[in-house]
Write a protein that holds these residues in place. Sequence first.
Motif, mmCIF file in Angstrom:
data_model
loop_
_atom_site.group_PDB
_atom_site.id
_atom_site.type_symbol
_atom_site.label_atom_id
_atom_site.label_comp_id
_atom_site.label_asym_id
_atom_site.label_seq_id
_atom_site.Cartn_x
_atom_site.Cartn_y
_atom_site.Cartn_z
ATOM 1 N N VAL A 49 -38.547 0.601 -19.755
ATOM 2 C CA VAL A 49 -37.557 0.170 -20.747
ATOM 3 C C VAL A 49 -36.168 0.328 -20.160
ATOM 4 O O VAL A 49 -35.313 -0.543 -20.291
ATOM 5 N N SER A 50 -35.935 1.440 -19.480
ATOM 6 C CA SER A 50 -34.645 1.678 -18.844
ATOM 7 C C SER A 50 -34.339 0.592 -17.823
ATOM 8 O O SER A 50 -33.208 0.112 -17.721
ATOM 9 N N LYS A 51 -35.343 0.185 -17.077
ATOM 10 C CA LYS A 51 -35.164 -0.854 -16.055
ATOM 11 C C LYS A 51 -34.776 -2.182 -16.705
ATOM 12 O O LYS A 51 -33.898 -2.885 -16.227
ATOM 13 N N VAL A 52 -35.434 -2.490 -17.823
ATOM 14 C CA VAL A 52 -35.132 -3.736 -18.530
ATOM 15 C C VAL A 52 -33.704 -3.727 -19.040
ATOM 16 O O VAL A 52 -33.004 -4.736 -19.013
ATOM 17 N N LEU A 53 -33.250 -2.574 -19.488
ATOM 18 C CA LEU A 53 -31.949 -2.488 -20.139
ATOM 19 C C LEU A 53 -30.791 -2.159 -19.209
ATOM 20 O O LEU A 53 -29.641 -2.183 -19.632
ATOM 21 N N LEU A 62 -28.065 0.907 -27.685
ATOM 22 C CA LEU A 62 -29.012 -0.051 -28.259
ATOM 23 C C LEU A 62 -28.503 -0.684 -29.538
ATOM 24 O O LEU A 62 -29.122 -1.606 -30.053
ATOM 25 N N SER A 63 -27.375 -0.215 -30.043
ATOM 26 C CA SER A 63 -26.806 -0.857 -31.232
ATOM 27 C C SER A 63 -26.051 -2.138 -30.864
ATOM 28 O O SER A 63 -25.703 -2.919 -31.736
ATOM 29 N N GLN A 64 -25.813 -2.351 -29.580
ATOM 30 C CA GLN A 64 -25.125 -3.555 -29.128
ATOM 31 C C GLN A 64 -26.088 -4.745 -29.126
ATOM 32 O O GLN A 64 -27.264 -4.616 -28.787
ATOM 33 N N ALA A 65 -25.576 -5.883 -29.506
ATOM 34 C CA ALA A 65 -26.391 -7.097 -29.614
ATOM 35 C C ALA A 65 -26.980 -7.500 -28.267
ATOM 36 O O ALA A 65 -28.130 -7.947 -28.190
ATOM 37 N N GLY A 66 -26.212 -7.338 -27.198
ATOM 38 C CA GLY A 66 -26.691 -7.720 -25.867
ATOM 39 C C GLY A 66 -27.931 -6.937 -25.467
ATOM 40 O O GLY A 66 -28.880 -7.494 -24.906
ATOM 41 N N ILE A 118 -30.902 -8.201 -27.438
ATOM 42 C CA ILE A 118 -31.391 -9.492 -26.934
ATOM 43 C C ILE A 118 -32.273 -9.268 -25.705
ATOM 44 O O ILE A 118 -33.334 -9.871 -25.565
ATOM 45 N N LYS A 119 -31.819 -8.368 -24.807
ATOM 46 C CA LYS A 119 -32.631 -8.046 -23.631
ATOM 47 C C LYS A 119 -33.972 -7.461 -24.052
ATOM 48 O O LYS A 119 -35.012 -7.777 -23.476
ATOM 49 N N LEU A 120 -33.955 -6.594 -25.069
ATOM 50 C CA LEU A 120 -35.203 -6.012 -25.563
ATOM 51 C C LEU A 120 -36.134 -7.089 -26.105
ATOM 52 O O LEU A 120 -37.333 -7.079 -25.837
#
Length: 117
Positions: A11-15, A28-32, A35-37
Amino acid sequence: MGCRLPIQPAVSKVLSHSAGDQTAIPDLSQAGAQIKLKKAFGSDEAVKFLLQMSAGMESLEGNIKSVGSAMKTGTAVTEQMASAMNQDIGARFELIRQQMSNLTEILGRTLLQWSLL
C-alpha cells in the motif's frame, strides 16, 4: 469474495509520492491519494476500508506497544517469583522430586510400549 488487500508495504508503494521514497505514506484524506487507492484496488469499498483502517492506526500502534511492554514486565515478574520460590532448600528438593517423578513416568511408558511388542 476472493479479494485480498496487499500488505502495508505494498500500500505504501502504491501511495508513495516519488519513485525513490517507498516509506512515505501521504495524507489519505487528500483526493489524489484516494484516486491512487481506487486505481490500485479497483473499488470505492476498498478505499473506504483503508481510510477507516488508517484512521485508528496510531492508536492501534500505541496499544500494541503497551501490551508488549506489559507482557515483558509480567514475564520478568513471573520469573522473579519462580526464582524466589525455588530459593529455599525445601523448594529445591520438591523440584527434584517432581523431575524424578516425570522421569519415572516417561521411563515407565517407554518400557510398557516395549513390553507390548
